[in-house]
Design an enzyme around this catalytic site. Structure first.
Site, PDB file in Angstrom:
ATOM      1  N   HIS A  14       0.873  -1.191   0.000  1.00 52.42           N
ATOM      2  CA  HIS A  14       0.000   0.000   0.000  1.00 52.42           C
ATOM      3  C   HIS A  14       0.905   1.233   0.000  1.00 52.42           C
ATOM      4  CE1 HIS A  14      -3.831   2.135   1.490  1.00 52.42           C
ATOM      5  NE2 HIS A  14      -2.937   3.074   1.237  1.00 52.42           N
ATOM      6  N   HIS A  16       1.669   5.312  -1.688  1.00 53.50           N
ATOM      7  CA  HIS A  16       1.294   6.487  -2.487  1.00 53.50           C
ATOM      8  C   HIS A  16       2.548   7.020  -3.165  1.00 53.50           C
ATOM      9  CE1 HIS A  16      -2.791   6.763  -0.849  1.00 53.50           C
ATOM     10  NE2 HIS A  16      -2.231   6.225   0.225  1.00 53.50           N
ATOM     11  N   LYS A  97      -9.078  -0.204  -5.698  1.00 57.58           N
ATOM     12  CA  LYS A  97      -9.138   0.433  -4.377  1.00 57.58           C
ATOM     13  C   LYS A  97     -10.445   1.185  -4.224  1.00 57.58           C
ATOM     14  CE  LYS A  97      -7.686   2.238  -0.464  1.00 57.58           C
ATOM     15  NZ  LYS A  97      -6.612   3.169  -0.266  1.00 57.58           N
ATOM     16  N   HIS A 136     -10.492   1.316   1.899  1.00 60.59           N
ATOM     17  CA  HIS A 136     -10.216   2.241   2.998  1.00 60.59           C
ATOM     18  C   HIS A 136     -11.458   2.185   3.884  1.00 60.59           C
ATOM     19  CE1 HIS A 136      -8.456   6.120   4.676  1.00 60.59           C
ATOM     20  NE2 HIS A 136      -9.581   5.923   5.344  1.00 60.59           N
ATOM     21  N   HIS A 170      -4.642  -0.688   5.734  1.00 58.17           N
ATOM     22  CA  HIS A 170      -4.092   0.032   6.894  1.00 58.17           C
ATOM     23  C   HIS A 170      -4.984  -0.063   8.138  1.00 58.17           C
ATOM     24  CE1 HIS A 170      -6.833   2.957   5.256  1.00 58.17           C
ATOM     25  NE2 HIS A 170      -6.018   3.360   4.311  1.00 58.17           N
ATOM     26  N   ASP A 242       1.483   2.589   3.524  1.00 58.23           N
ATOM     27  CA  ASP A 242       0.653   3.791   3.380  1.00 58.23           C
ATOM     28  C   ASP A 242       1.525   5.038   3.458  1.00 58.23           C
ATOM     29  OD1 ASP A 242      -1.639   5.158   2.800  1.00 58.23           O
ATOM     30  OD2 ASP A 242      -2.401   5.183   4.844  1.00 58.23           O
TER      31      ASP A 242
HETATM   32  O1  DOR Z   1      -3.138   9.481   5.793  1.00 57.91           O
HETATM   33  C1  DOR Z   1      -3.498   9.177   4.662  1.00 57.91           C
HETATM   34  N1  DOR Z   1      -2.961   9.739   3.574  1.00 57.91           N
HETATM   35  N2  DOR Z   1      -4.485   8.281   4.523  1.00 57.91           N
HETATM   36  C2  DOR Z   1      -5.035   8.004   3.328  1.00 57.91           C
HETATM   37  O2  DOR Z   1      -5.933   7.225   3.282  1.00 57.91           O
HETATM   38  C3  DOR Z   1      -4.578   8.711   2.122  1.00 57.91           C
HETATM   39  C4  DOR Z   1      -3.234   9.240   2.276  1.00 57.91           C
HETATM   40  C5  DOR Z   1      -2.857  10.241   1.198  1.00 57.91           C
HETATM   41  O3  DOR Z   1      -3.100   9.959   0.022  1.00 57.91           O
HETATM   42  O4  DOR Z   1      -2.282  11.282   1.533  1.00 57.91           O
HETATM   43 ZN    ZN Z   2      -3.258   5.087   1.564  1.00 57.20          ZN
END
Ligand code: DOR
Ligand code: ZN
Length: 339
Positions: A14, A16, A97, A136, A170, A242
């Site tokens: 997971h 980003h 997702k 989520h 998460h 995450d």
């Molecule tokens: O803390 C987070 N940041 N939780 C999420 O679900 C998304 C993520 C983000 O994309 O910044």
């Molecule tokens: Zn995330």
């Protein structure tokens, strides 16, 4: 000689990676030490067509340069996805997702209300095509209760679609941990930060914006429940960082963006944590083995050698402040080998 730990093919299930300049700045931090990662689709606009997936993967491959790293691509769930579309995109993605609308960063186009009949055509097609559904899992309730309230939605979906692999992303609560063993088709990712912090670390003293994330860190007993299944490498849990970079100005702001940036230090700190608890023998499955089985993937070969030698975490990586910024952690990455 400092002691060393070798990890084979670490996977971040997971992640980003963002886009544009941010992608250029942070991709290397994951691509160097991980063999692959499940890449989140919450871009603006979200990754929701075959063309989006192909183009985003190309931009990621360009950003990682010569690193050996597989981005496992995902689509942003829309209830309107039909079987023909999903068949056409099946070999380009590893999961879809689902975000409840507005629950976190760039999730405005997500799902409102959880009407099983409305979701049925897309979820049945995903079951038939063996596409995992990553969720989520938070309601719009009181912030500390959102995930626990969502468990009943997980249960409804797990029962209604017994062949669909549902990954509770998460997880942060003991209720989610308990749900894992109640349904064969429920799995989970666990972050590094939720194994280490509680709400006290975020807001118990002076507010720590770099530890603010969604779902918000919970109570000590929740952290303990997460630690137990992570340290056991429970076969239904996988590491998913995450890691969610935001520029410093978006974090140190009135209206702080949610996300903890852990990509550069995740393997080192996980090693320290598993060692501290005398469970190093389970780290390999938590960091790779379980995910390989759950997702049915064969990651590119990579060995990461970690050495018990203090590492001072930089204050920022191209303007993004990592967890443990400026602090010393016990393990360093000594080297990475391929093949
Ligand atoms: O803390 C987070 N940041 N939780 C999420 O679900 C998304 C993520 C983000 O994309 O910044
Ligand atoms: Zn995330």
């Amino acid at each position: 000689m400092p002691s060393t730990v070798i990890l084979d093919n670490p996977l971040d299930m997971h992640l980003h990676l963002r886009d544009g300049e941010m992608l250029q700045h942070i991709a290397e931090e994951s691509a160097h030490t991980f063999s692959g990662a499940v890449v989140m689709p919450n871009l603006v606009p979200p990754v929701s067509s075959k063309e989006d997936v192909i183009a985003y993967r190309t931009r990621i491959m360009e950003a990682i340069g010569n690193e050996t790293f597989e981005p496992y691509m995902t689509l942003f769930f829309k209830p309107g996805y039909d079987k023909a579309f999903l068949e056409s995109v099946r070999d380009r993605i590893h999961a879809i997702k689902l975000y409840p609308a507005g629950i976190t960063t760039n999730s405005e186009g997500g799902v409102s209300g959880f009407n099983v009949e409305e979701l049925r055509p897309a979820l049945e097609a995903m079951s038939a095509l063996n596409i995992p559904l990553c969720i989520h899992g938070e309601t719009n309730g009181f912030v500390m209760d959102r995930e626990a309230e969502f468990v009943s939605i997980y249960e409804t979906l797990a029962e209604a679609f017994p062949s669909l692999k549902i990954i509770m992303e998460h997880i942060t609560t003991k209720e989610s941990v308990a749900a894992l063993d109640r349904f064969e088709n429920l799995y989970a990712t666990i972050t590094l930060h939720h194994l280490i912090i509680t709400l006290d670390d975020v807001a118990g003293g002076m507010l720590q914006p770099h530890l603010f994330c969604k779902p918000i860190a919970k109570r000590p007993e929740d952290k303990e429940a997460l630690l137990e299944v992570a340290l056991d490498a429970h076969p239904k849990v996988m590491f998913g960082s995450d890691s969610a970079p935001h520029p410093r100005h978006a974090k140190e702001a009135c209206g702080c963006a949610a996300g903890v940036f852990t990509a550069p230090i995740a393997l080192q700190v996980l090693t320290e944590l598993f060692e501290k608890h005398g469970r190093l023998e389970n780290l390999q499955n938590f960091i790779s083995g379980n995910a390989r089985k759950i997702y049915g993937i064969i990651p590119p070969a990579k060995k990461v050698i970690l050495e018990k030698k203090p590492f001072k975490v930089p204050g920022d990586y191209n303007g993004v402040v990592p967890m443990f910024a400026g602090e010393e952690i016990a393990y360093s990455v000594k080297g990475v080998t391929h093949g």
